[in-house]
Design a protein around this motif. Sequence first.
Motif, PDB file in Angstrom:
ATOM      1  N   GLY A 285       0.722  -1.191   0.102  1.00 12.79           N
ATOM      2  CA  GLY A 285       0.039  -0.028   0.123  1.00 12.79           C
ATOM      3  C   GLY A 285       1.018   1.071   0.023  1.00 12.79           C
ATOM      4  N   VAL A 286       0.375   2.288  -0.680  1.00 15.27           N
ATOM      5  CA  VAL A 286       1.102   3.656  -0.605  1.00 15.27           C
ATOM      6  C   VAL A 286       0.051   4.499  -0.069  1.00 15.27           C
ATOM      7  CG1 VAL A 286       2.067   5.410  -2.146  1.00 15.27           C
ATOM      8  CG2 VAL A 286       2.414   2.979  -2.933  1.00 15.27           C
ATOM      9  N   VAL A 287       0.676   5.234   0.919  1.00 14.95           N
ATOM     10  CA  VAL A 287      -0.537   6.406   1.457  1.00 14.95           C
ATOM     11  C   VAL A 287       0.112   7.598   0.629  1.00 14.95           C
ATOM     12  CG1 VAL A 287      -0.770   7.657   3.548  1.00 14.95           C
ATOM     13  CG2 VAL A 287       0.069   5.173   3.935  1.00 14.95           C
TER      14      VAL A 287
ATOM     15  N   ARG B 104       0.267   1.371  -8.299  1.00 10.99           N
ATOM     16  CA  ARG B 104       1.145   1.098  -9.401  1.00 10.99           C
ATOM     17  C   ARG B 104       1.308   2.569  -9.886  1.00 10.99           C
ATOM     18  NH1 ARG B 104      -1.167  -3.950  -9.692  1.00 10.99           N
ATOM     19  NH2 ARG B 104      -2.480  -3.404 -11.299  1.00 10.99           N
ATOM     20  N   ALA B 105       0.325   3.253 -10.153  1.00 14.50           N
ATOM     21  CA  ALA B 105       0.156   4.602 -10.956  1.00 14.50           C
ATOM     22  C   ALA B 105       1.106   5.456 -10.205  1.00 14.50           C
ATOM     23  CB  ALA B 105      -0.940   5.007 -11.084  1.00 14.50           C
ATOM     24  N   LEU B 106       1.074   5.445  -8.808  1.00 15.33           N
ATOM     25  CA  LEU B 106       1.928   6.358  -8.082  1.00 15.33           C
ATOM     26  C   LEU B 106       3.468   5.815  -8.225  1.00 15.33           C
ATOM     27  CD1 LEU B 106      -0.095   6.755  -4.709  1.00 15.33           C
ATOM     28  CD2 LEU B 106       0.218   8.492  -6.492  1.00 15.33           C
TER      29      LEU B 106
ATOM     30  N   ALA C 136       4.530   4.617 -11.024  1.00  9.38           N
ATOM     31  CA  ALA C 136       4.929   4.993 -12.323  1.00  9.38           C
ATOM     32  C   ALA C 136       5.079   6.478 -12.482  1.00  9.38           C
ATOM     33  CB  ALA C 136       3.935   4.555 -13.241  1.00  9.38           C
ATOM     34  N   ALA C 137       4.591   7.249 -11.740  1.00  9.44           N
ATOM     35  CA  ALA C 137       4.489   8.694 -11.606  1.00  9.44           C
ATOM     36  C   ALA C 137       6.029   9.242 -11.015  1.00  9.44           C
ATOM     37  CB  ALA C 137       3.416   9.371 -10.938  1.00  9.44           C
ATOM     38  N   ALA C 138       6.137   8.379  -9.736  1.00  5.56           N
ATOM     39  CA  ALA C 138       7.574   8.705  -9.224  1.00  5.56           C
ATOM     40  C   ALA C 138       8.601   8.413 -10.117  1.00  5.56           C
ATOM     41  CB  ALA C 138       7.557   7.792  -8.039  1.00  5.56           C
ATOM     42  N   THR C 139       8.449   7.167 -10.829  1.00  9.93           N
ATOM     43  CA  THR C 139       9.513   6.843 -11.845  1.00  9.93           C
ATOM     44  C   THR C 139       9.641   7.613 -13.021  1.00  9.93           C
ATOM     45  OG1 THR C 139       9.015   4.450 -11.493  1.00  9.93           O
ATOM     46  CG2 THR C 139      10.305   4.859 -13.444  1.00  9.93           C
ATOM     47  N   GLY C 140       8.328   8.250 -13.611  1.00 14.88           N
ATOM     48  CA  GLY C 140       8.595   9.543 -14.288  1.00 14.88           C
ATOM     49  C   GLY C 140       8.999  10.635 -14.185  1.00 14.88           C
ATOM     50  N   ALA C 141       9.046  11.034 -12.722  1.00 12.48           N
ATOM     51  CA  ALA C 141       9.585  12.210 -12.504  1.00 12.48           C
ATOM     52  C   ALA C 141      11.158  12.205 -12.233  1.00 12.48           C
ATOM     53  CB  ALA C 141       8.978  12.447 -10.825  1.00 12.48           C
TER      54      ALA C 141
END
Length: 293
Positions: free
Chosen positions: A210-212, A272-274, A276-281
């Motif tokens: 889980g990601v908060v 997974r979207a969060l 992916a967003a961190a990876t994109g950043a």
Amino acid sequence: MPLSASSSAQQARQALADRLAELCRDAGLTGKDLAERCGWSRSKSSRIMNARTPPSAEDIRAWCEACGAVEQTAHLVASLRTAEGMWVSWRRMERDGLRHAQEARLPLYRRTLRFRAYSSWLMPGMIQTQPYTTAALRAIQKRRGLVVDDVAEAVTARMERQRVLYEGRRRFAFLIEESVLRNGIGGAQVMAGQLAHLASIASLPHVSMGVVPMAPDRERWPAEGFWIYDAAQVNVELISGYLTITQPGEVAMYAEAFAELAALAVYGSSARALIAAATGALGAHDSFVEGES
């Protein structure tokens, strides 16, 4: 032993002090009598009996001898060691290097069947990549000024400990703050590898990830990182040291906090979207750096 905010540590100290006071009464001695027999000031025996000052092992030996209860010495010294171990400063834990601190926890991991971990600072050690662990432990060594350089050995020990993630019928629940996904530990390349590994771990059937999310109106604010082992023990990593909690009431408080944070977290495709967003950043950061150069 430094006084801990944890009632587990304080209750252990109080129980030892109560037992020493009981031995004194059973021997028909006052605190003044005992102090005279041990060659101490009267205030010292009073502070020990009232749990204001923890005794040393030598103090306990002298106390038991003065009370005619030498047979109680080993048990009471063991109780002292237990109380001392409930809060350990990083300096003491890591005085022989980082490898020992990593290896010392392996038996606990092996006997635990249900793990719950919450982290607001770093990726939990159980799911770190080798480069991420190396960067984190190297930073710890530098920040704490450790003389012994055994980072490579400590990394090997942590990687060995990770084997329990794939052995037996264990269950794991990891909660991490979204900010952990974006903390630049080890640089963009290390973080990219760590985030890819995180997504892979999340796909395991016995793992809950889980990601908060970061939000301006959270109902439960971030806390210090902690691990819950079955329902028997909690370990908390503080800035000053390592706290072990075993009192059922306190363990239940951490379990409740974990449940509250878990209710705020997102899972599956949303998590997974969060990631992916961190990876994109990270890619955007690299582009920014290249443009500046």
